[in-house]
Scaffold this active site. Structure first.
Site, PDB file in Angstrom:
ATOM      1  N   CYS A   1       3.408   8.671   1.117  1.00 49.69           N
ATOM      2  CA  CYS A   1       4.013   7.707   2.040  1.00 49.69           C
ATOM      3  C   CYS A   1       4.246   6.408   1.274  1.00 49.69           C
ATOM      4  CB  CYS A   1       3.059   7.490   3.214  1.00 49.69           C
ATOM      5  SG  CYS A   1       3.635   6.231   4.367  1.00 49.69           S
TER       6      CYS A   1
ATOM      7  N   ASN B   1      -2.942   4.226  16.491  1.00 49.55           N
ATOM      8  CA  ASN B   1      -4.071   3.916  15.609  1.00 49.55           C
ATOM      9  C   ASN B   1      -4.438   2.447  15.770  1.00 49.55           C
ATOM     10  OD1 ASN B   1      -4.135   6.508  14.317  1.00 49.55           O
ATOM     11  ND2 ASN B   1      -2.257   5.902  13.281  1.00 49.55           N
TER      12      ASN B   1
ATOM     13  N   CYS C   1       6.853  -7.083   6.892  1.00 46.23           N
ATOM     14  CA  CYS C   1       7.988  -6.550   7.643  1.00 46.23           C
ATOM     15  C   CYS C   1       8.478  -7.600   8.625  1.00 46.23           C
ATOM     16  CB  CYS C   1       7.590  -5.282   8.395  1.00 46.23           C
ATOM     17  SG  CYS C   1       8.991  -4.515   9.254  1.00 46.23           S
TER      18      CYS C   1
ATOM     19  N   CYS D   1       6.989  -5.343  15.176  1.00 45.91           N
ATOM     20  CA  CYS D   1       6.618  -4.532  16.339  1.00 45.91           C
ATOM     21  C   CYS D   1       5.193  -4.894  16.761  1.00 45.91           C
ATOM     22  CB  CYS D   1       6.684  -3.048  15.995  1.00 45.91           C
ATOM     23  SG  CYS D   1       8.300  -2.559  15.418  1.00 45.91           S
TER      24      CYS D   1
ATOM     25  N   SER E   1      11.912   5.507  15.033  1.00 49.15           N
ATOM     26  CA  SER E   1      10.760   5.048  15.805  1.00 49.15           C
ATOM     27  C   SER E   1      11.254   4.627  17.180  1.00 49.15           C
ATOM     28  CB  SER E   1      10.094   3.854  15.105  1.00 49.15           C
ATOM     29  OG  SER E   1       9.530   4.282  13.895  1.00 49.15           O
ATOM     30  N   LEU E   2      11.075   5.495  18.139  1.00 48.12           N
ATOM     31  CA  LEU E   2      11.636   5.248  19.467  1.00 48.12           C
ATOM     32  C   LEU E   2      10.643   4.501  20.364  1.00 48.12           C
ATOM     33  CD1 LEU E   2      14.339   5.950  20.814  1.00 48.12           C
ATOM     34  CD2 LEU E   2      13.228   7.930  21.837  1.00 48.12           C
ATOM     35  N   HIS E   3       9.529   5.154  20.629  1.00 47.09           N
ATOM     36  CA  HIS E   3       8.369   4.537  21.289  1.00 47.09           C
ATOM     37  C   HIS E   3       8.536   4.103  22.743  1.00 47.09           C
ATOM     38  CE1 HIS E   3       6.860   4.883  17.351  1.00 47.09           C
ATOM     39  NE2 HIS E   3       7.216   3.715  16.883  1.00 47.09           N
TER      40      HIS E   3
ATOM     41  N   SER F   1      11.992   6.821   7.832  1.00 52.20           N
ATOM     42  CA  SER F   1      11.785   6.374   9.202  1.00 52.20           C
ATOM     43  C   SER F   1      12.301   4.949   9.370  1.00 52.20           C
ATOM     44  CB  SER F   1      10.291   6.437   9.523  1.00 52.20           C
ATOM     45  OG  SER F   1      10.049   5.853  10.783  1.00 52.20           O
TER      46      SER F   1
ATOM     47  N   GLY G   1       7.066  -2.011   5.860  1.00 50.02           N
ATOM     48  CA  GLY G   1       8.429  -2.523   5.789  1.00 50.02           C
ATOM     49  C   GLY G   1       9.453  -1.675   6.501  1.00 50.02           C
ATOM     50  N   GLU G   2      10.616  -2.274   6.708  1.00 53.71           N
ATOM     51  CA  GLU G   2      11.726  -1.564   7.345  1.00 53.71           C
ATOM     52  C   GLU G   2      12.733  -1.198   6.242  1.00 53.71           C
ATOM     53  OE1 GLU G   2      12.868  -0.136  10.209  1.00 53.71           O
ATOM     54  OE2 GLU G   2      14.522   0.227   8.829  1.00 53.71           O
TER      55      GLU G   2
ATOM     56  N   CYS H   1       2.069  -2.780  15.494  1.00 50.82           N
ATOM     57  CA  CYS H   1       1.980  -2.423  14.075  1.00 50.82           C
ATOM     58  C   CYS H   1       1.282  -3.500  13.265  1.00 50.82           C
ATOM     59  CB  CYS H   1       3.385  -2.185  13.530  1.00 50.82           C
ATOM     60  SG  CYS H   1       3.419  -1.860  11.759  1.00 50.82           S
TER      61      CYS H   1
ATOM     62  N   GLU I   1       0.830  -1.196   0.000  1.00 44.39           N
ATOM     63  CA  GLU I   1       0.000   0.000   0.000  1.00 44.39           C
ATOM     64  C   GLU I   1       0.872   1.256   0.000  1.00 44.39           C
ATOM     65  OE1 GLU I   1      -4.170  -1.190   1.958  1.00 44.39           O
ATOM     66  OE2 GLU I   1      -2.614  -0.911   3.460  1.00 44.39           O
TER      67      GLU I   1
ATOM     68  N   CYS J   1      -0.653   5.682  10.100  1.00 47.83           N
ATOM     69  CA  CYS J   1       0.584   4.996  10.501  1.00 47.83           C
ATOM     70  C   CYS J   1       0.290   3.655  11.121  1.00 47.83           C
ATOM     71  CB  CYS J   1       1.324   5.772  11.579  1.00 47.83           C
ATOM     72  SG  CYS J   1       1.816   7.381  11.116  1.00 47.83           S
TER      73      CYS J   1
HETATM   74  N1  SAH Z   1       9.487   0.471   9.575  1.00 47.60           N
HETATM   75  C1  SAH Z   1       9.739   1.835   9.718  1.00 47.60           C
HETATM   76  C2  SAH Z   1       8.901   2.721   8.833  1.00 47.60           C
HETATM   77  C3  SAH Z   1       7.423   2.420   8.725  1.00 47.60           C
HETATM   78  S1  SAH Z   1       6.387   2.610  10.149  1.00 47.60           S
HETATM   79  C4  SAH Z   1       9.583   2.254  11.169  1.00 47.60           C
HETATM   80  O1  SAH Z   1       9.059   1.486  11.931  1.00 47.60           O
HETATM   81  O2  SAH Z   1      10.035   3.350  11.495  1.00 47.60           O
HETATM   82  C5  SAH Z   1       5.988   4.321  10.256  1.00 47.60           C
HETATM   83  C6  SAH Z   1       5.642   4.770  11.678  1.00 47.60           C
HETATM   84  O3  SAH Z   1       4.351   4.339  12.109  1.00 47.60           O
HETATM   85  C7  SAH Z   1       6.621   4.256  12.714  1.00 47.60           C
HETATM   86  O4  SAH Z   1       7.022   5.263  13.582  1.00 47.60           O
HETATM   87  C8  SAH Z   1       5.777   3.228  13.409  1.00 47.60           C
HETATM   88  O5  SAH Z   1       6.293   2.950  14.676  1.00 47.60           O
HETATM   89  C9  SAH Z   1       4.429   3.887  13.444  1.00 47.60           C
HETATM   90  N2  SAH Z   1       3.332   2.970  13.772  1.00 47.60           N
HETATM   91  C10 SAH Z   1       3.305   1.631  13.663  1.00 47.60           C
HETATM   92  N3  SAH Z   1       2.127   1.138  14.095  1.00 47.60           N
HETATM   93  C11 SAH Z   1       1.375   2.187  14.472  1.00 47.60           C
HETATM   94  C12 SAH Z   1       0.048   2.329  14.967  1.00 47.60           C
HETATM   95  N4  SAH Z   1      -0.746   1.277  15.131  1.00 47.60           N
HETATM   96  N5  SAH Z   1      -0.393   3.569  15.234  1.00 47.60           N
HETATM   97  C13 SAH Z   1       0.389   4.641  15.018  1.00 47.60           C
HETATM   98  N6  SAH Z   1       1.639   4.583  14.543  1.00 47.60           N
HETATM   99  C14 SAH Z   1       2.137   3.364  14.264  1.00 47.60           C
HETATM  100 FE1  SF4 Z   2       7.985  -2.962  10.618  1.00 50.90          FE
HETATM  101 FE2  SF4 Z   2       7.984  -0.317  11.141  1.00 50.90          FE
HETATM  102 FE3  SF4 Z   2       5.771  -1.823  11.520  1.00 50.90          FE
HETATM  103 FE4  SF4 Z   2       7.845  -2.119  13.149  1.00 50.90          FE
HETATM  104  S1  SF4 Z   2       6.599  -0.273  12.885  1.00 50.90           S
HETATM  105  S2  SF4 Z   2       6.668  -3.791  12.209  1.00 50.90           S
HETATM  106  S3  SF4 Z   2       9.536  -1.813  11.719  1.00 50.90           S
HETATM  107  S4  SF4 Z   2       6.765  -1.404   9.566  1.00 50.90           S
END
Ligand code: SAH
Ligand code: SF4
Length: 346
Positions: free
Chosen positions: A103, A296, A110, A114, A217-219, A195, A163-164, A117, A90, A339
């Site tokens: 985007c 989200n 991926c 995480c 992506s720190l979190h 990212s 994806g990463e 995600c 997508e 996201c």
């Molecule tokens: N894989 C890379 C880039 C894609 S994700 C990464 O993780 O950075 C893009 C962003 O969306 C990242 O910061 C990710 O942590 C965030 N993200 C993932 N799941 C999410 C969710 N359910 N709600 C909001 N942001 C989310």
């Molecule tokens: Fe992959 Fe980024 Fe989603 Fe983590 S947040 S599973 S690295 S796409």
């Protein structure tokens, strides 16, 4: 047949030499592909008919198939794109007032997995090729007829889709070089943000080769919490990631790094977490800016977003520590385009 989209300029030149053409044709062809967005050799009016025939016999210009297109009530536009082997990803266009960002995805699925995600629940199938990475943006330009117009709407790119990107570093670097090439799409390096979940050993390499902006992506404010939601933290703990950020900043002078921080109710959203984040940034002396993201939800995720008030209080605490912490508005939620909601398989 050789696919032209995704070849570097040097490779394109070599292909032209291979069919007996002069190297100076490279720039002309490049401009048709990447400035005009041509997909039809017959439209390349400054090339002779003979040459166009020869190009047709040897080369292809491919776009992914748009399998589905959804428009959100806030203008966010999501496409499900299919490549020649049937794999799907997508891509999303997020309009702002007068321009907007596309985007794009870097992989089918991926491998990082995480916990928060949706993409991460879809196991990795394969990397996208350079052609597939850039043609997502090119398809968006086709849809919005945004190629040779004066004020382009699709001005920015965020590599924040599926994806990463740093698990696909070589193809990604090549893609970024094509997207920023001044004779083609000429997207400003500072208009592209990549990212990563923190693949520490690739960060400096990709920024050196492409010059784009970095988001991490720190979190979570410490390893213990981060490892619970991001398995990658066991391989590249915070110290490795933040040291790579230091190296990046040495390289790039005073540039800020954006740290994305997902607000998960009751998990990482306390004032204590905010203070820990501030001291972490100070410890590593990083020029940092936070982006606070409301979580989200998606079916079966098991997490909830922090409340607006909690997020505001968290932001205030970070700002008190001397760092900007804007709260990122979520876009396209109604079509699962926000996201972390992207997914191309059931
Ligand atoms: N894989 C890379 C880039 C894609 S994700 C990464 O993780 O950075 C893009 C962003 O969306 C990242 O910061 C990710 O942590 C965030 N993200 C993932 N799941 C999410 C969710 N359910 N709600 C909001 N942001 C989310
Ligand atoms: Fe992959 Fe980024 Fe989603 Fe983590 S947040 S599973 S690295 S796409």
């Amino acid at each position: 047949m050789i696919e032209l989209i995704g070849l570097s300029k040097k490779e394109l030149e070599q292909e032209l030499i291979n069919i007996g053409e002069k190297p100076f044709r490279t720039k002309q062809l490049w401009q048709w592909l990447y400035f005009h967005g041509a997909t039809d050799f017959d439209k390349m009016s400054n090339l002779s008919k003979d040459l166009r025939e020869k190009l047709k016999q040897n080369f292809t210009i491919t776009r992914p198939k748009v399998v589905n297109s959804q428009l959100s009530s806030d203008g966010t536009h999501k496409w499900l794109l299919e490549f020649s082997d049937g794999q799907r990803i997508e891509a999303v266009y997020i309009p702002e007032e007068d321009r907007g960002a596309v985007c794009i995805s870097s992989q089918v699925g991926c491998a990082v997995g995480c916990k928060f995600c949706n993409t991460g629940t879809q196991k990795i199938t394969r990397n996208l090729t350079t052609c597939e990475i850039i043609s997502q943006f090119m398809t968006a330009r086709d849809v919005y007829n945004d190629w040779t117009v004066k004020d382009r709407k699709l001005s920015n790119i965020v590599v924040m889709g599926m994806g990463e990107p740093l698990h696909n570093t070589d193809n990604m670097i090549k893609a970024l070089q094509i997207l920023t090439d001044p004779d083609g799409m000429a997207i400003g390096r500072r208009k592209i943000t990549l990212s990563t979940s923190g693949i520490a050993n690739k960060i400096v390499e990709i920024i050196k080769a492409s010059g784009v902006k970095l988001a991490i992506s720190l979190h979570a404010p410490n390893d213990e919490k981060r490892s619970q939601i991001m398995p990658i933290n066991k391989k590249f703990p915070l110290d490795a990631v933040l040291k790579a950020c230091q190296d990046y900043q040495k390289l790039e002078g005073s540039r800020y790094i954006t740290f994305e921080y997902l607000m998960l109710k009751g998990f990482n959203d306390s004032l204590q977490d905010a203070r820990e984040l501030v001291s972490l940034m100070k410890k590593y002396k990083l020029g940092a800016k936070f982006n606070l993201i409301a979580f989200n939800p998606w079916e079966g995720c098991g997490y909830e977003s922090s409340s607006k008030n909690t997020i505001r209080a968290f932001a205030a605490e970070i700002e008190k520590g001397g760092f900007e912490a804007p709260i990122r508005a979520s876009r396209g939620q109604d079509i699962l385009a926000a996201c972390g909601q992207l997914k191309s398989k059931k």
